[in-house]
Structure formats: C-alpha cells, structure tokens
Design a protein around this motif. Structure first.
Motif, PDB file in Angstrom:
ATOM      1  N   ALA A  50       0.829  -1.213   0.000  1.00 24.95           N
ATOM      2  CA  ALA A  50       0.000   0.000   0.000  1.00 24.95           C
ATOM      3  C   ALA A  50       0.859   1.258   0.000  1.00 24.95           C
ATOM      4  N   SER A  51       1.925   1.272   0.784  1.00 20.88           N
ATOM      5  CA  SER A  51       2.752   2.475   0.845  1.00 20.88           C
ATOM      6  C   SER A  51       3.411   2.745  -0.506  1.00 20.88           C
ATOM      7  N   ASN A  52       3.841   1.686  -1.204  1.00 22.32           N
ATOM      8  CA  ASN A  52       4.408   1.889  -2.540  1.00 22.32           C
ATOM      9  C   ASN A  52       3.355   2.433  -3.498  1.00 22.32           C
ATOM     10  N   TYR A  53       2.133   1.937  -3.357  1.00 19.13           N
ATOM     11  CA  TYR A  53       1.053   2.422  -4.209  1.00 19.13           C
ATOM     12  C   TYR A  53       0.741   3.883  -3.912  1.00 19.13           C
ATOM     13  N   THR A  54       0.700   4.233  -2.637  1.00 18.38           N
ATOM     14  CA  THR A  54       0.408   5.627  -2.266  1.00 18.38           C
ATOM     15  C   THR A  54       1.459   6.562  -2.835  1.00 18.38           C
ATOM     16  N   VAL A  55       2.709   6.191  -2.715  1.00 25.74           N
ATOM     17  CA  VAL A  55       3.793   7.045  -3.224  1.00 25.74           C
ATOM     18  C   VAL A  55       3.698   7.213  -4.744  1.00 25.74           C
ATOM     19  N   SER A  56       3.344   6.135  -5.442  1.00 28.86           N
ATOM     20  CA  SER A  56       3.366   6.186  -6.904  1.00 28.86           C
ATOM     21  C   SER A  56       2.047   6.607  -7.538  1.00 28.86           C
ATOM     22  N   SER A  57       0.908   6.335  -6.868  1.00 28.39           N
ATOM     23  CA  SER A  57      -0.362   6.447  -7.583  1.00 28.39           C
ATOM     24  C   SER A  57      -1.481   7.196  -6.865  1.00 28.39           C
ATOM     25  N   THR A 113       1.364  12.146  -0.262  1.00 28.37           N
ATOM     26  CA  THR A 113       2.346  11.891   0.787  1.00 28.37           C
ATOM     27  C   THR A 113       2.523  13.069   1.739  1.00 28.37           C
ATOM     28  N   GLU A 114       1.823  14.169   1.465  1.00 28.40           N
ATOM     29  CA  GLU A 114       1.832  15.301   2.397  1.00 28.40           C
ATOM     30  C   GLU A 114       0.494  15.468   3.108  1.00 28.40           C
ATOM     31  N   GLU A 115      -0.461  14.614   2.773  1.00 28.45           N
ATOM     32  CA  GLU A 115      -1.771  14.668   3.418  1.00 28.45           C
ATOM     33  C   GLU A 115      -1.632  14.229   4.875  1.00 28.45           C
ATOM     34  N   SER A 175      -7.654  -4.048   5.884  1.00 27.53           N
ATOM     35  CA  SER A 175      -8.841  -3.339   5.383  1.00 27.53           C
ATOM     36  C   SER A 175      -8.614  -1.836   5.360  1.00 27.53           C
ATOM     37  N   GLY A 176      -7.852  -1.315   6.337  1.00 23.70           N
ATOM     38  CA  GLY A 176      -7.654   0.129   6.450  1.00 23.70           C
ATOM     39  C   GLY A 176      -6.768   0.732   5.391  1.00 23.70           C
ATOM     40  N   VAL A 177      -5.921  -0.081   4.742  1.00 21.71           N
ATOM     41  CA  VAL A 177      -5.023   0.495   3.731  1.00 21.71           C
ATOM     42  C   VAL A 177      -5.787   1.086   2.544  1.00 21.71           C
ATOM     43  N   GLY A 212      -6.876   4.961  -1.815  1.00 22.23           N
ATOM     44  CA  GLY A 212      -7.861   5.574  -2.690  1.00 22.23           C
ATOM     45  C   GLY A 212      -8.698   4.577  -3.467  1.00 22.23           C
ATOM     46  N   ALA A 213      -9.746   5.096  -4.116  1.00 23.52           N
ATOM     47  CA  ALA A 213     -10.730   4.243  -4.778  1.00 23.52           C
ATOM     48  C   ALA A 213     -10.125   3.404  -5.888  1.00 23.52           C
ATOM     49  N   ARG A 214      -9.130   3.953  -6.608  1.00 25.69           N
ATOM     50  CA  ARG A 214      -8.559   3.204  -7.714  1.00 25.69           C
ATOM     51  C   ARG A 214      -7.802   1.954  -7.241  1.00 25.69           C
ATOM     52  N   ALA A 215      -7.415   1.930  -5.964  1.00 27.92           N
ATOM     53  CA  ALA A 215      -6.677   0.790  -5.425  1.00 27.92           C
ATOM     54  C   ALA A 215      -7.560  -0.442  -5.245  1.00 27.92           C
ATOM     55  N   THR A 216      -8.874  -0.297  -5.447  1.00 25.70           N
ATOM     56  CA  THR A 216      -9.760  -1.456  -5.355  1.00 25.70           C
ATOM     57  C   THR A 216      -9.785  -2.275  -6.637  1.00 25.70           C
ATOM     58  N   SER A 217      -9.097  -1.820  -7.674  1.00 28.10           N
ATOM     59  CA  SER A 217      -9.066  -2.558  -8.932  1.00 28.10           C
ATOM     60  C   SER A 217      -8.435  -3.935  -8.727  1.00 28.10           C
TER      61      SER A 217
END
Length: 427
Positions: free
Chosen positions: A277-284, A299-301, A371-373, A378-383
């Motif tokens: 998840a952290s790699n996804y957050t950083v990239s996407s 990453t600044e939120e 579940s919390g990740v 974000g919504a696109r991560a449910t793909s």
C-alpha cells in the motif's frame, strides 16, 4: 477428477533458482535473507496467481529450490538446524510476498518436525533423513473439527479410514501427516505417509475467498496402510504408546507451536499489505482537492501520514511480541528436547499464553490494517489489477480457523484467576 485434470502452475518458471540457490544459507541472517528473496520472487505476480487459483506446484518447487523446507532439519542430513524462532521469522518473510505460500511453508515446518514432539528418537532420526535427503514437502490431513480418522490394527500395520473437510497442502505434497483414533482405545496416532497412493483421494474443491494457493480442500482416506513402526510415539511390538513420550506435557507443545505458525503468517500478510500500500500511495494515490487544506501530493496529506504511522507502530509492536513468544517457545524446546518429562504443565501453559497473546494481537492488528489500507490508497486501489484486496482476503480466511474470542477468554482467565489453559487441539 484426477490430479492430471487439475490446473497447476508450471515449475519450469522457477528453474533458474535451482542454480542460483545451489547452496544452503549457513547463518540465521542468511536464512532470513533467503526467505526475503523468495518473497520478492512471489510478490512479482502474486495478484495474478491468486486470481488464476491454480494448484501451487511451481511455488512448492520454488520453496524446494530455496532450501527453506530444510530450515529446521538436522545438519547431518543436510538441514539448516535453525531454531523455531528463525523458522517463524522465515514464515513471516515469505508471507509478505504471498500469504498462501507463507502458510504452506509454516505448515510444512510444523508437520515435518512433528516426530520431534511425539516420536521416538529412532523415528525422529529416520523421518528427518527421509524428508531432508529427498527435499520433501509435507502436507497434513489433520482437522480436529471433523470426525477423527478411524484406525484399525491389522498385524504389523495400522489402517486409516475416513475423511477431512480441510487439509492443507496435501495435493502438492510428497508426504501427508495422518492422525486418527485407534479403535476401542480412544488413543490418537500420528503417522507420515506417501501422498501419491490410491487411498488418498483429494476433492480438489478449494475455491475460497483467500489463501487460494494453499490447496486446503477436502480429502478421503481409504484403507491407507502404515507399518506400526511409523506410528509416532508407539511401541511396534506391544502396540502401546510410550507414556514418557505421549503422556507428558511436552507432547502437547504441538498445538501452541502451530498456533504461532498462524500468527506469523498473519503478521507477514499484514506487513506485506503495508509495504504494498505504501508503494502504491507514493506512486499512484492522488491528493484530495476538496478538503480545505489542500496538499500537492498524497504523501503530504496529514491523515494519510497519520494513518500509515499508526499502522507501522502497531505492526512493530506485534512483531516484537511475536519474536518474544518465538524465543520463549525455542527456549522450552532447547531445555527439554532430550528430557521431555522435565517440562511441567505450568511451563507449557505459560508459553501457550504468550502465543495466545500473539494470536489476539496479530488478528486484531492484521484485519485492521489489511482493510484500512484502502482508506490511504484511494478508490482506484480497489481494482483487481492492483491486487491489494488479496491481503485482507487471505487474513480474513485463516483468522476464522478458530475463534479468537476464545483466546481472549483464555487470556482473561489467566489474568484474573491465574489459570493456564488445558491442552486442546486449539490451545
């Protein structure tokens, strides 16, 4: 359905690792580094393999190439002779890349060392030699929630009959652990048998939401014959159990040992989810533009940083607890492996409560994180193409194995009343 009809992954895809890992690691750190390498290989296509849901023949071959199946075995036969605390960490590392294969490794390490706990010295030595020199993978048809397999004595053999709704890894195993009750005695017997025989008939019906590559479906056991000499902890001549092996607290260490296997692949799955998840957050992941305190990147939120920090802190605490429990169990094995009568019921109960604590914490933290990740990716991560959902599905599936509520109750009695748990199939 015959085995040849079952879709399976192709071991050829991992051929290069046989040469790459041609020698075994020689230190604890090197063994864990090897486990991390295996996890990295598995992580590359874990989401796709999860969706394909093929029998994991290739993944078991990868474990064989890595040497990890030999991690706990004695050096005299080519094993790593590492303690359980290193075995647990290796399970955790592999589960970071693929929870199913971390689970298979964990069950193998448990079943391949079952004789250490309930076998005679001769059986221990013979079974280690068989497993390690052949680089065998061991599965198990042991599910206490089902009716026991029935065992009858027939001359120099015992004969197993019955069925199990769940077994783990059996379809892709070389050896299978059977367990049942000897007719008219109430006595339980464990034995290892060759998997590839007509009397072991797999249902090929494992199609659950998670841990899809563990081959945990049903199996029928039909007149499987085993020499009395392979009945773990029994005297083949008198056909009676060795009381100093089977009727002492040490013999029941099998149960907390496997409970800690569970918790370590739970922990590995949760750690893998956080890394993924952290790699996804950083990239996407995109920053939210409607919050009134807009940031240029996710990453600044503030809430994203806060949530990841909280997840990380809880996982660090869980890892520390799991390592402490692994050390406590390893200490008992070191102290009592050659003097099984020396382990008291109180000592056994104390380590069981360390392990129960790990089960509670890794279940609670793991389900919360997997579940919390989604809230911080974000919504696109449910793909389905992302594959982040597999971590929650894997953890949710196995944490139903035995209700964690009973572990909480057990710990409550320990805290309030000073009671250690009576040994059971789940304690």
């Amino acid at each position: 359905m015959t085995q040849s009809d079952v879709p399976a992954t192709d071991p050829v895809v991992y051929n290069s690792y046989q040469a790459k890992w041609s020698s075994l690691p020689d230190t604890a750190d090197a063994w864990l580094a090897r486990a991390r390498e295996v996890a990295q290989v598995l992580a590359q296509d874990a989401a796709q393999r999860d969706q394909d849901n093929k029998s994991p023949r290739a993944e078991v071959v990868l474990l064989k190439h890595s040497g990890l199946l030999k991690l706990l075995g004695p050096k005299k036969y080519g094993g790593g002779e590492q303690p359980w605390e290193i075995g647990y960490k290796a399970i955790r590392e592999v589960a970071k890349g693929d929870g199913s294969i971390g689970m298979l490794l964990g069950y193998h390490l448990l079943w391949s060392t079952t004789a250490n706990i309930v076998g005679t010295p001769e059986q221990i030595d013979r079974i280690h030699q068989q497993i390690i020199t052949n680089n065998y993978f061991v599965g198990g048809a042991v599910n206490p929630r089902d009716s026991d397999l029935q065992i009858t004595s027939d001359g120099d053999d015992i004969v197993f009959n019955g069925a199990k709704f769940f077994n783990t890894g059996g379809v892709v195993s070389d050896l299978t652990v059977l367990e049942g009750v000897l007719t008219n005695t109430g006595q339980h017997i464990f034995a290892l048998v060759e998997t590839n025989q007509p009397g072991i008939q797999f249902a090929h019906n494992w199609h659950n939401i998670g841990l899809r590559l563990t081959e945990s479906g049903g199996v029928k056991i039909d007149n499987v014959r085993v020499p009395w000499t392979d009945a773990l902890g029994w005297d083949a001549v008198s056909k009676t159990p060795h009381d100093d092996i089977l009727n002492v607290p040490f013999a029941s260490l099998l149960l907390p040992t496997i409970q800690l296997v569970f918790s370590n692949f739970y922990l590995g799955i949760a750690l893998g989810a956080l890394t993924f998840a952290s790699n996804y957050t950083v990239s996407s992941t995109r920053a939210w533009p409607f919050g009134g305190d807009n940031k240029p990147s996710a990453t600044e939120e503030f809430y994203i940083l806060e949530r990841y920090g909280n997840f990380f802190a809880h996982l660090r605490a869980a890892e520390t607890l799991a390592d402490r429990a692994g050390s406590e169990l390893t200490r008992l094995y070191d102290q009592h492996a050659t003097n099984r009568r020396g382990l008291s019921a109180q000592q056994r109960g104390e380590v069981a409560e360390w392990i129960a604590s790990v089960k509670v914490v890794t279940t609670d933290v793991g389900l919360r994180i997997t579940s919390g990740v989604f809230e911080v990716t974000g919504a696109r991560a449910t793909s389905l193409t992302v594959g982040l959902d597999r971590f929650w599905r894997d953890l949710r599936t196995h944490t139903l194995h035995d209700p964690v509520a009973y572990k909480n109750r057990e710990l409550g009695r320990y805290v309030l009343l000073g009671e250690v748990p009576e040994p059971s199939w789940y304690t």
